[in-house]
Design an enzyme around this catalytic site. Structure first.
Site, PDB file in Angstrom:
ATOM      1  N   HIS A 174       3.043   6.997   4.216  1.00 38.13           N
ATOM      2  CA  HIS A 174       3.508   5.318   4.018  1.00 38.13           C
ATOM      3  C   HIS A 174       2.163   4.870   3.399  1.00 38.13           C
ATOM      4  O   HIS A 174       1.131   5.058   4.238  1.00 38.13           O
ATOM      5  CB  HIS A 174       3.978   4.974   5.311  1.00 38.13           C
ATOM      6  CG  HIS A 174       4.857   3.867   4.898  1.00 38.13           C
ATOM      7  ND1 HIS A 174       4.308   2.336   4.872  1.00 38.13           N
ATOM      8  CD2 HIS A 174       6.160   3.521   4.892  1.00 38.13           C
ATOM      9  CE1 HIS A 174       5.245   1.642   4.557  1.00 38.13           C
ATOM     10  NE2 HIS A 174       6.648   2.184   4.755  1.00 38.13           N
ATOM     11  N   ASP A 216      12.569   7.522   5.838  1.00 36.17           N
ATOM     12  CA  ASP A 216      13.376   8.359   5.130  1.00 36.17           C
ATOM     13  C   ASP A 216      13.582   9.781   5.858  1.00 36.17           C
ATOM     14  O   ASP A 216      14.436  10.551   5.153  1.00 36.17           O
ATOM     15  CB  ASP A 216      12.844   8.382   3.579  1.00 36.17           C
ATOM     16  CG  ASP A 216      13.120   7.095   3.075  1.00 36.17           C
ATOM     17  OD1 ASP A 216      12.088   6.516   2.647  1.00 36.17           O
ATOM     18  OD2 ASP A 216      14.138   6.465   3.176  1.00 36.17           O
TER      19      ASP A 216
END
Ligand code: SDX
Length: 429
Positions: free
Chosen positions: A306, A364
């Protein structure tokens, strides 16, 4: 204002740049006058160190793995709140009273229907069109149907557009799904909560009554809550940039949907489940870990890493708990995909490549496992992300439009192309 400054020295000249302090997070150096004063641009492709706006909506501390919506931690909201209450919080800044929540939920419920003529948009797509293609098209087309909420200078029209978008996205996503499987479109009902309505529009068929499973509607609502907003991510920045030109809200949200579709962003939930399926069994995990580490191989572990979180994504933690609960309650014993996900996470987090680069599971990584167990095809994973994130895009859109200092976004560049040269006729080339 501020009395703190940063000093920048370029050759023999010093420039003083104001420093502003936030209520949380890093200070910012104000470079708005830098070009006028020093004749230089800053350089930050991908905006890794750039604050693009002021905001009071969502705060992320990537090092601590903290996510706050209007100051409330995401794990508390996921445990104690529900999606429409979080929508109210994001849109209006405070948790609603019981009366305010009832009024808000009633307004959203009464806007869940689509203009009947919009049905023809769905029929214009091939049956195998990706639902994200359909959503991008249909949401953009809303500006052709809801003219009375496209004037962004009118606060009432901004409010109506906000409610319409939050309310109609589940219907659009569900109809995109139904159309893709050749089943009749199912209309929303006013006697169901947001998540239950969405599940019913996706899974009910005329031949029988659809009973909403409370486990699934609670899990669906929690997934909506976990994806609602996330500071200035790529799709939210797309919505802000599109909105800065004065474009209508439906066109701007369609731009956000298009950006979210990418596998590096919202499309990662679909890509992650496809990756877990490709791995198939735990014994193949080392092969994929090696590929993710191989610079000559474009493969990356989907659902990992991320830009901001250099610790666990707090949403992934809640999602992982939810995956265990939902699969257990659904009696999906020993789901092989969940087993592969857990062992892949364990293997990656034991590998210095991932821990040194601070690559952890993101939102996710587990969401697709729950969605698949709920009966959704992978092609519906990102549309569900888009349904949820619409309130975040709209909240950030409203915040920007209502800022009197709003200007059109217009980044510059580091130009590396040809310098001035004269045209050459084709005979002389
Ligand atoms: C979302 O921004 C948001 O807030 C987004 C989001 C939201 O709610 O809006 O949180 C939703 O988009 C979550 C992210 C979903 N995407 C994925 O899961 C796709 C896989 N992840 C990567 O593509 C990547 O981690 C990004 C895109 C998420 C972040 O990329 P960055 O910040 O630009 O990091 P990078 O590409 O510069 O990578 C840094 C290093 C590189 O190695 P080096 O060049 O330094 O040697 O880490 C490596 C990368 O190769 N790396 C990975 C990796 N992610 C980064 N290596 C293997 N697998 C990965 N997943």
């Amino acid at each position: 204002m501020t009395d703190r400054t940063a000093k920048l020295t370029i050759e023999d000249k010093d420039f003083e740049l104001p420093i502003f302090s936030p209520t949380a997070g890093p200070d910012v150096v104000d470079i708005r006058k830098l070009y006028a004063q020093a004749g230089v641009f800053t350089y930050d492709p991908g905006f890794t160190s750039t604050a693009s706006c002021d905001s009071t909506i969502t705060f992320i501390d990537g090092d601590k793995g903290e996510l706050l919506h209007r100051g409330y931690p995401i794990d508390q909201l996921a445990a104690s709140s529900h999606y429409l209450e979080v929508c109210y919080l994001l849109l209006y800044g405070e948790l609603p009273s019981a009366a305010q929540l009832e009024d808000f939920e009633s307004r959203v419920t009464k806007h869940t229907m689509l203009h009947e003529q919009m049905v023809y948009f769905f029929r214009g797509f091939r049956r195998d069109a990706h639902p994200m293609a359909i959503m991008t098209g249909v949401v953009g087309a809303m500006s052709a149907f809801y003219h009375d909420s496209t004037d962004i200078s009118d606060p009432w029209q901004r409010e109506v557009a906000s409610i319409r978008l939050v309310a109609k996205m589940p219907t659009i996503a569900a109809w995109a799904y139904k159309y893709s499987i050749g089943q009749p479109l199912v209309y929303p009902r006013n006697d169901m909560d947001y998540a239950s309505n969405f599940l019913r529009m996706c899974f009910s068929v005329p031949a029988e009554e659809y009973e909403v499973n409370p486990i699934l509607s609670r899990a669906m609502d929690r997934i909506f809550t976990l994806h609602a907003d996330h500071e200035q991510n790529a799709s939210t920045s797309t919505v802000r940039l599109a909105s800065s030109s004065g474009a209508n809200p439906f066109a701007c949200i369609a731009a956000g949907i298009a950006c979210l579709w990418g596998p590096a962003h919202g499309g990662a939930n679909q890509a992650c489940l496809e990756m877990l399926r490709e791995i198939g069994t735990p014994d193949r995990i080392p092969e994929f870990i090696a590929r993710a580490k191989d610079k000559s191989d474009p493969f990356r572990l989907m659902g990992f890493g991320h830009r901001v979180y250099k610790n666990f994504d707090p949403r992934a933690k809640v999602m992982k708990q939810s995956a265990d609960e939902v699969l257990d309650l659904l009696g999906v014993e020993d789901n092989p995909i969940l087993q592969v996900a857990k062992e892949l996470e364990e293997a990656a987090l034991a590998d210095p490549y991932f821990t040194d680069k601070k690559l952890f599971p993101n939102v996710d990584f587990y969401s697709g496992i729950i969605l698949e167990a709920m009966g959704f095809p992978t092609s519906m994973f990102t549309p569900i992300f888009a349904v949820s994130r619409t309130v975040g895009w709209i909240s950030q859109w409203k915040e920007m439009i209502e800022d009197p200092a709003m200007k059109i976004g217009r980044p510059r560049q580091l130009y590396k192309g040809a310098t001035m040269r004269d045209y050459v006729d084709i005979e002389k080339r």
